[in-house]
Write a protein that holds these residues in place. Structure first.
Motif, PDB file in Angstrom:
ATOM      1  N   SER A  72     -22.858  21.219 105.199  1.00 39.12           N
ATOM      2  CA  SER A  72     -24.008  20.683 105.931  1.00 39.12           C
ATOM      3  C   SER A  72     -23.624  20.056 107.260  1.00 39.12           C
ATOM      4  O   SER A  72     -24.482  19.894 108.138  1.00 39.12           O
ATOM      5  N   THR A  73     -22.366  19.685 107.437  1.00 40.90           N
ATOM      6  CA  THR A  73     -21.969  18.962 108.656  1.00 40.90           C
ATOM      7  C   THR A  73     -20.935  19.695 109.501  1.00 40.90           C
ATOM      8  O   THR A  73     -20.688  19.293 110.641  1.00 40.90           O
ATOM      9  N   ASP A 105     -21.786   4.259 104.188  1.00 43.07           N
ATOM     10  CA  ASP A 105     -22.455   5.312 103.409  1.00 43.07           C
ATOM     11  C   ASP A 105     -22.521   6.638 104.170  1.00 43.07           C
ATOM     12  O   ASP A 105     -22.740   7.698 103.562  1.00 43.07           O
ATOM     13  N   LEU A 106     -22.351   6.595 105.500  1.00 45.84           N
ATOM     14  CA  LEU A 106     -22.433   7.812 106.305  1.00 45.84           C
ATOM     15  C   LEU A 106     -21.089   8.519 106.436  1.00 45.84           C
ATOM     16  O   LEU A 106     -21.039   9.627 106.965  1.00 45.84           O
ATOM     17  N   PRO A 120     -11.199  12.823 107.589  1.00 51.37           N
ATOM     18  CA  PRO A 120     -11.889  11.838 106.733  1.00 51.37           C
ATOM     19  C   PRO A 120     -11.080  10.591 106.405  1.00 51.37           C
ATOM     20  O   PRO A 120     -11.661   9.518 106.189  1.00 51.37           O
ATOM     21  N   ASN A 121      -9.752  10.678 106.364  1.00 52.91           N
ATOM     22  CA  ASN A 121      -8.949   9.518 105.958  1.00 52.91           C
ATOM     23  C   ASN A 121      -8.349   8.767 107.138  1.00 52.91           C
ATOM     24  O   ASN A 121      -8.340   7.536 107.157  1.00 52.91           O
ATOM     25  N   HIS A 124     -13.678   5.416 110.236  1.00 51.68           N
ATOM     26  CA  HIS A 124     -13.282   4.002 110.321  1.00 51.68           C
ATOM     27  C   HIS A 124     -14.292   3.206 111.141  1.00 51.68           C
ATOM     28  O   HIS A 124     -14.609   2.055 110.811  1.00 51.68           O
ATOM     29  N   LEU A 125     -14.805   3.799 112.212  1.00 52.62           N
ATOM     30  CA  LEU A 125     -15.801   3.121 113.037  1.00 52.62           C
ATOM     31  C   LEU A 125     -17.094   2.905 112.255  1.00 52.62           C
ATOM     32  O   LEU A 125     -17.704   1.825 112.332  1.00 52.62           O
ATOM     33  N   LEU A 126     -17.530   3.915 111.521  1.00 56.97           N
ATOM     34  CA  LEU A 126     -18.748   3.770 110.717  1.00 56.97           C
ATOM     35  C   LEU A 126     -18.598   2.667 109.670  1.00 56.97           C
ATOM     36  O   LEU A 126     -19.530   1.885 109.435  1.00 56.97           O
TER      37      LEU A 126
END
Length: 297
Positions: free
Chosen positions: A158-159, A148-149, A132-133, A139-141
């Motif tokens: 959930s993922t 927000d994604l 995540p960091n 970073h691309l999103l």
């Protein structure tokens, strides 16, 4: 003087017996032994064993983690069929439709490269991508305005499983594509030429020529893909270990955890028996369908 038929059969059996013996020792005997283990309550550390009959199978029915693991395997199988069978067939048809043989070879090589990477290495690679960091995915999103994604892909219930499935599809997609490409190459070119002379477009040629004539390979890939989906282990262990909160457990990892972490080897053997029954039923069904739909030309 002709050799009697019974002698020929005896000689043939003599050649087959060593192979049958090896299969019996290394395949059928362990299967039967595992079935026996599944009727025991077995502490591997103390060596104590107690016959409990079908109690381990009753525990399976009441175990919510088992059903969650089975559901994850089913989801894995459905997605794998969509990508590694249907999607791979479409991609193989597109590659084989390229006029330049040089570009065909290049495209096959490009899509096959991920298959040369071991599942463990691919899992570690995507573990970093999903981080995540520091991982590049978040970073691309953010860079394209979809901040927000961003999320902890492997840290949320959930993922976690969809993220693992996405990695496995990337890793195995090229292998399925290559097999379908080989199947398409076996189709006589005269059939395609005749269809083109009849004014059939590329889309109709795909559905009315390619798809029917590669159905044997499709059946094989269905069997391999579904069976593989119920034997998933490495990618889950490397990326999440079955977490968070057992959300990404599959039958293979729950078997491992039950046996080697919870020291319940009888229960683990019962899970192994369920995996065997499922994969055997799928293989028998697929072989039956394949024999009824055999392609000849």
């Amino acid at each position: 003087m002709p050799v009697p038929t019974i002698v020929k059969r005896a000689l043939g059996l003599a050649w087959v017996l060593p192979a049958l013996a090896l299969v019996g020792v290394f395949v059928y005997f362990p299967l039967a032994e595992n079935l026996g283990f599944s009727t025991l309550e077995w502490d591997i550390y103390s060596g104590s064993q107690e016959f409990v009959g079908l109690e381990n199978y009753r525990k399976l029915v009441d175990d919510p983690v088992f059903w969650r693991s089975l559901g994850n395997n089913v989801m894995y199988a459905v997605v794998s069929i969509a990508f590694q069978v249907c999607g791979a067939l479409v991609l193989a048809a597109l590659i084989e439709g390229v006029r330049s043989q040089r570009w065909q070879r290049i495209l096959r090589s490009i899509y096959f490269i991920p298959c040369a990477i071991s599942l463990t290495v691919a899992g570690l690679l995507f573990y970093f991508i999903y981080e995540p960091n520091l991982g590049p995915l978040n970073h691309l999103l953010e860079a394209v305005g979809l901040g927000d994604l961003t999320r902890s892909w492997l840290g949320q219930e959930s993922t976690a499983m969809p993220a693992i499935i996405a990695m496995s599809q990337w890793q195995g997609f090229g292998y399925s594509t290559l097999l379908f490409a080989v199947a398409i190459q076996r189709i006589p070119s005269e059939i395609y030429h005749a269809a083109a002379l009849d004014g059939t477009g590329p889309l109709r040629r795909f559905f009315h020529v390619t798809v029917p004539l590669v159905r044997e390979m499709t059946g094989l890939m269905m069997m391999v893909t579904i069976s593989g989906a119920f034997q998933v282990f490495n990618e889950v262990m490397v990326m999440t270990g079955g977490g968070p909160d057992n959300s990404s457990q599959v039958l293979g990892t729950w078997l491992y955890r039950s046996g080697f972490v919870r020291n319940d080897f009888g229960y683990a053997a019962a899970i192994a028996t369920v995996i065997f029954v499922i994969t055997l039923a799928i293989a028998v069904a697929q072989l039956w369908v394949a024999n009824r739909r055999r392609v000849e030309w």
